[in-house]
Motif scaffolding. Sequence first.
Motif, short mmCIF file in Angstrom:
data_model
loop_
_atom_site.label_atom_id
_atom_site.label_comp_id
_atom_site.label_asym_id
_atom_site.label_seq_id
_atom_site.Cartn_x
_atom_site.Cartn_y
_atom_site.Cartn_z
N GLY A 166 -10.17 -6.91 -5.24
CA GLY A 166 -10.30 -5.59 -5.83
C GLY A 166 -9.83 -4.43 -4.83
O GLY A 166 -9.87 -3.16 -5.07
N PHE A 167 -9.20 -4.75 -3.71
CA PHE A 167 -8.86 -3.77 -2.46
C PHE A 167 -7.30 -3.32 -3.11
O PHE A 167 -6.37 -4.12 -3.19
N ALA A 168 -7.24 -2.13 -2.84
CA ALA A 168 -5.76 -1.46 -3.08
C ALA A 168 -5.07 -1.82 -1.65
O ALA A 168 -5.65 -2.04 -0.64
N TYR A 169 -3.88 -1.85 -1.94
CA TYR A 169 -3.06 -2.14 -0.77
C TYR A 169 -3.29 -3.50 0.06
O TYR A 169 -3.60 -3.38 1.27
N PRO A 170 -3.39 -4.45 -0.86
CA PRO A 170 -3.50 -5.76 -0.15
C PRO A 170 -2.70 -6.16 0.89
O PRO A 170 -3.29 -6.98 1.81
N TYR A 171 -1.45 -5.96 1.00
CA TYR A 171 -0.51 -6.28 2.17
C TYR A 171 -0.86 -5.48 3.39
O TYR A 171 -1.07 -6.03 4.45
N ALA A 172 -1.38 -4.21 3.22
CA ALA A 172 -1.76 -3.52 4.50
C ALA A 172 -3.06 -4.10 4.75
O ALA A 172 -3.42 -4.18 6.21
N TRP A 173 -3.99 -4.38 4.02
CA TRP A 173 -5.33 -4.94 4.34
C TRP A 173 -5.06 -6.55 5.04
O TRP A 173 -5.80 -6.71 6.05
N GLY A 174 -4.17 -7.19 4.53
CA GLY A 174 -3.82 -8.32 5.34
C GLY A 174 -3.29 -8.35 6.69
O GLY A 174 -3.72 -9.19 7.38
#
Length: 155
Positions: free
Chosen positions: A65-73
């Motif tokens: 459920g995190f927004a911006y999953p690529y940034a978090w990755g």
Amino acid sequence: MIDETSNIDDGRLIVPGLAGIYRGVAPLAYAAIRVITALSFLPIGLDRLFHDGATELAKPIAALGFAYPYAWGWAVTLNESIGAILLGLGLFTRPAAFAIAVEMAVVAFGIMIKHGMFWPPHGLEVALLLGLVAFGFVLGGGGRYSLDRLIGREF
């Protein structure tokens, strides 16, 4: 910064003759724990960094459920590679350790506990242990054998 030898009192030891050994080994043990903790993150972090693992993390991160999953990755990948290197060297120890502790809290309570991942090892207990050790470095700093200590500055 933590003084690894401040709690060694000759009068309280059952074998007072061991105090000198404890004083000599305690700072090395603290540094060894810091380096071993860093080395537990480094292989997967470098693998993700050099083999497009950051983008592969986007799907499980999006499922949380995190927004911006690529940034978090990318944040996780850099934390497990660059952050681990900084922790191992004892450079910017507290911020690097804080980032690792937060990541392990998310892994433990956001992923593992929800899926009942208690066993085999590398489940919840490992994430909690690594997070707790990292939090210990947030509180204690890099220790005697760290680049933070060498340059005389730390967070």
